[in-house]
Design an enzyme around this catalytic site. Structure first.
Site, PDB file in Angstrom:
ATOM      1  N   ASN A 289       0.862  -1.181   0.000  1.00  8.71           N
ATOM      2  CA  ASN A 289       0.000   0.000   0.000  1.00  8.71           C
ATOM      3  C   ASN A 289       0.896   1.228   0.000  1.00  8.71           C
ATOM      4  OD1 ASN A 289      -1.823   2.019   0.539  1.00  8.71           O
ATOM      5  ND2 ASN A 289      -2.357   1.303   2.604  1.00  8.71           N
TER       6      ASN A 289
ATOM      7  N   GLU B 118      -7.019   4.574   7.877  1.00  8.80           N
ATOM      8  CA  GLU B 118      -6.773   5.986   7.573  1.00  8.80           C
ATOM      9  C   GLU B 118      -7.981   6.604   6.875  1.00  8.80           C
ATOM     10  OE1 GLU B 118      -2.971   5.462   5.632  1.00  8.80           O
ATOM     11  OE2 GLU B 118      -2.089   4.932   7.569  1.00  8.80           O
TER      12      GLU B 118
ATOM     13  N   LYS C 195       0.065   4.207  -0.248  1.00  4.26           N
ATOM     14  CA  LYS C 195      -0.602   5.382   0.337  1.00  4.26           C
ATOM     15  C   LYS C 195      -0.405   6.598  -0.581  1.00  4.26           C
ATOM     16  CE  LYS C 195      -0.274   3.233   4.823  1.00  4.26           C
ATOM     17  NZ  LYS C 195      -0.191   3.349   6.272  1.00  4.26           N
TER      18      LYS C 195
ATOM     19  N   GLU D 105      -5.603  -5.183  10.554  1.00  3.80           N
ATOM     20  CA  GLU D 105      -4.585  -4.150  10.763  1.00  3.80           C
ATOM     21  C   GLU D 105      -4.891  -3.413  12.052  1.00  3.80           C
ATOM     22  OE1 GLU D 105      -2.461  -2.802   6.987  1.00  3.80           O
ATOM     23  OE2 GLU D 105      -4.322  -1.680   7.075  1.00  3.80           O
TER      24      GLU D 105
ATOM     25  N   SER E 113       3.206  -2.208  10.386  1.00  2.00           N
ATOM     26  CA  SER E 113       4.641  -2.258  10.663  1.00  2.00           C
ATOM     27  C   SER E 113       5.303  -3.575  10.244  1.00  2.00           C
ATOM     28  CB  SER E 113       4.915  -1.983  12.146  1.00  2.00           C
ATOM     29  OG  SER E 113       4.505  -0.676  12.490  1.00  2.00           O
TER      30      SER E 113
ATOM     31  N   GLY F 105       2.320   1.997  11.128  1.00  3.32           N
ATOM     32  CA  GLY F 105       3.313   3.070  11.131  1.00  3.32           C
ATOM     33  C   GLY F 105       4.000   3.301  12.466  1.00  3.32           C
TER      34      GLY F 105
ATOM     35  N   HIS G 264      -9.646   1.040   4.874  1.00  3.68           N
ATOM     36  CA  HIS G 264      -8.383   1.220   5.601  1.00  3.68           C
ATOM     37  C   HIS G 264      -8.618   2.189   6.764  1.00  3.68           C
ATOM     38  CE1 HIS G 264      -4.313   2.438   6.557  1.00  3.68           C
ATOM     39  NE2 HIS G 264      -3.898   1.359   5.921  1.00  3.68           N
TER      40      HIS G 264
HETATM   41  P1  PGA Z   1       2.776   0.275   7.710  1.00  2.00           P
HETATM   42  O1  PGA Z   1       1.301   0.491   7.062  1.00  2.00           O
HETATM   43  O2  PGA Z   1       3.288  -1.033   7.136  1.00  2.00           O
HETATM   44  O3  PGA Z   1       3.555   1.450   7.247  1.00  2.00           O
HETATM   45  O4  PGA Z   1       2.575   0.192   9.182  1.00  2.00           O
HETATM   46  C1  PGA Z   1       0.427  -0.581   6.883  1.00  2.00           C
HETATM   47  C2  PGA Z   1      -0.896  -0.090   6.347  1.00  2.00           C
HETATM   48  O5  PGA Z   1      -1.342   0.988   6.755  1.00  2.00           O
HETATM   49  O6  PGA Z   1      -1.530  -0.756   5.500  1.00  2.00           O
END
Ligand code: PGA
Length: 264
Positions: free
Chosen positions: A11, A102, A13, A167, A212, A173, A100
């Site tokens: 992803n 976010e 983003k 997740e 992460s 993150g 997601h």
């Molecule tokens: P990250 O993000 O691997 O940077 O923690 C994962 C995600 O948000 O899908």
């Protein structure tokens, strides 16, 4: 050996300008050539890079596929700034991330909306990857199981046949991941929740873990046999680290490591 391939989804983003996107996708496609077919990679770039990444992935076949990060519920119409599932399919995308955290947080997306998006994705022939996960506060209050149950109930369609991505919001993150034991317990819980939501004993929906995931963490996480793969954020922005995670997902490679340009 006849195994269901593990999915390793990147992803990106809101990252990726033209030249860098082309280079990254090309490097992933090249590196993926030496991966066994028990791993399938997916790249989900921003909308503006879908065409470019699709070009870079031409010839990669099922080893690296294209995905997107969101879609609208409608097929077309007066929705300024939105992108439909049909438009994504038209670029060659096969997968779409939905719900997601976010988007749940920054765009106020709720389960009912996400379910409509899942329907739109299914109608367009895309494979929806529905993201769920509890926040740190919900975890600390002992409400994680209730939250996951209501996200599964609310955001999946009755005949859901896509992918579920667990997740935990606190792991995204943050550099922190659940322990192997904790993740195993949650996967068991999710499987049970899927069985009762979909009213089926034989659940085919793969469950991925995201939050992460790095090349260092991946071997431990992916050693959980029932895990269907991983959803990778920041570590997918670098070809070498993304490919090393894919290597860790391969049962064949983990028993007999290959030497290749992306191994350390
Ligand atoms: P990250 O993000 O691997 O940077 O923690 C994962 C995600 O948000 O899908």
């Amino acid at each position: 050996m006849n195994v269901t391939p593990k999915l390793v989804i990147g992803n990106w983003k809101m990252n990726g300008l033209r030249e860098a996107s082309l280079q990254l996708a090309t490097a992933v496609a090249e590196g993926a050539r030496s991966l066994p077919d028990d791993v399938r990679m997916v790249i989900c770039p921003p909308f503006t890079q879908l065409d470019r990444v699709a070009e870079a992935l031409e010839g990669a076949g099922a080893s690296v596929m294209l995905g997107a990060q969101d879609c609208h519920t409608a097929v077309s119409g007066a929705h300024t700034g939105d992108i439909s599932a049909e438009m994504l399919a038209d670029t060659g995308a096969r997968y779409v991330l939905l719900g997601h955290s976010e988007r749940r947080q920054a765009h106020g997306e709720n389960d009912a909306l996400i379910r409509q998006k899942v329907q739109a994705a299914e109608a367009a022939g895309l494979i929806p990857v529905v993201c769920i996960g509890e926040t740190m506060a919900e975890r600390q209050d002992g409400r994680a199981a209730t939250v996951l149950a209501s996200q599964i109930d609310g955001s999946l369609t009755d005949n859901f046949n896509g992918v579920l991505a667990y997740e935990p919001v606190w792991a995204i993150g943050s550099g922190v991941t659940p322990s192997r034991e904790e993740l195993e317990r949650t996967l068991l819980l999710l499987r049970g929740l899927l069985q009762s939501r979909l009213k089926m004993d034989d659940i085919r929906v793969p469950i991925l873990y995201g939050g992460s995931v790095t090349p260092a963490q991946a071997p431990t996480i992916l050693s959980i046999g029932v895990l269907g793969g991983v959803l990778v954020g920041s570590a997918s922005l670098e070809a070498r680290s993304f490919l090393r995670i894919a290597e860790a997902a391969s049962l064949r490679l983990s028993s007999q490591p290959l030497s290749g340009p992306y191994r350390s």
